[in-house]
Design a protein around this motif. Structure first.
Motif: not given
Length: 336
Positions: A100-106, A183-191, A253-259, A311-314
């Motif tokens: 998921a990280s590779a696809a989202a970052v790409a 990087l902000g997405w990778l660390m997780g956020t539900a914003a 689904l959780s990764v797609a929703l909040a990283g 702050l990021p969730l992660g």
């Protein structure tokens, strides 16, 4: 476990979940007085419109989303630990987070704006998680032989390393501004979570949970080992594949929703086992409740500790996960 402790466990857990969700809805960067909170909660016509918008359109969907993510990841973690008979298994073990990280970052760094607008980063992340799951499963399945937990773990590690390398490569070559967003997405956020983001994870979590509870007895047998479970009449391979598919769905689904939201699926199931034992009919609902409570509370802290910055969730999850993990490790080290 004493009957009194068992009797109190569920109402206390439900009360914690309700209290944490109310706190998540009514506390944040925008100050809301007690009178306004009550007016908003009861739908009073005199409630300030701007504050009602904040509560009903921004905070409440976000709180429900992180509760669903926490419940789903905890359920997926408990199922993975059972399927692999490994206390260190978590929902990301099969390379799902890395894919998921590779696809989202790409998508964030390389894709044209019209593709991002049409497909979206969450959809790309979900597809990346599905691709990682398919590759891991393809590497693990051997025709005519039972699926080995050890092979699954090793395949997951290999797939994770491959996608992590791709992610690092994308980040290294990307534009600095796009890299910061990635990087902000990778660390997780539900914003930015809205009501439209909730139905799919809600239905998926409900379906997987219902299926797991329906097969709770079979999950208990799976803990005995493949040979003993098969001797008792359990079809081990189809059940294990179903567990992997359900865990992959919830994790994607959780990764797609909040990283990337780590540690919840690893630690919360152990917390639930310490409270209620290893019987899945009690373990799985409690793990889901505790996972929702933990993530709602951590998300609230992420929004308020450094307000107005978030702050990021992660970051906070990694900080708060270490003490419980050490405590759990001390409790179960003799068993391990």
């Amino acid at each position: 476990m004493t009957s009194a402790r068992t009797t109190l466990l569920w109402p206390v857990s439900l009360a914690l979940l309700g209290a944490s969700m109310l706190a998540g809805v009514f506390w944040g960067t925008a100050a809301i007085g007690w009178a306004d909170r009550w007016a908003i909660l009861t739908g009073d016509a005199d409630a300030p419109r701007s504050l009602s918008l904040i509560v009903w359109q921004w905070r409440l969907p976000r709180v429900l989303a992180v509760a669903l993510i926490g419940a789903g990841l905890s359920l997926a973690g408990a199922l993975m630990q059972t399927a692999l008979r490994n206390p260190l298994a978590d929902p990301y073990l099969m390379g799902l987070s890395s894919g998921a990280s590779a696809a989202a970052v790409a998508m964030i760094i390389w894709a044209p704006a019209w593709i991002v607008a049409a497909l979206g980063v969450p959809a790309a992340a979900f597809l990346g998680a599905c691709a990682a799951f398919a590759i891991t499963l393809g590497l693990s399945v051997r025709p005519g032989r039972m699926l080995s937990p050890l092979v699954v773990i090793l395949a997951g590690v290999a797939v994770s390393l491959m996608f992590q390398s791709l992610t690092a490569f994308f980040l290294y070559l990307g534009d600095p501004q796009a890299t910061r967003a990635a990087l902000g997405w990778l660390m997780g956020t539900a914003a930015g979570t809205g009501w439209g983001d909730l139905p799919v994870p809600l239905v998926a979590t409900a379906v997987v949970a219902a299926g797991a509870l329906w097969r709770a007895g079979d999950l208990d047998m799976l803990l005995l080992g493949d040979e003993r479970a098969a001797a008792l009449g359990l079809r081990v391979a189809p059940l294990r594949l179903a567990i992997f598919a359900g865990a992959a769905l919830l994790t994607g689904l959780s990764v797609a929703l909040a990283g990337i939201v780590g540690f919840v699926g690893l630690i919360v199931p152990h917390m639930a086992r310490l409270l209620t034992g290893a019987r899945h009919r009690r373990l799985l609902p409690l793990a889901m409740l505790l996972g929702a409570v933990v993530l709602v509370c951590v998300d609230l802290l992420c929004r308020t500790l450094l307000a107005p910055e978030e702050l990021p969730l992660g970051v906070l999850l990694a900080l708060f996960a270490a003490p419980p993990f050490i405590f759990i490790l001390r409790r179960v080290r003799d068993v391990l």
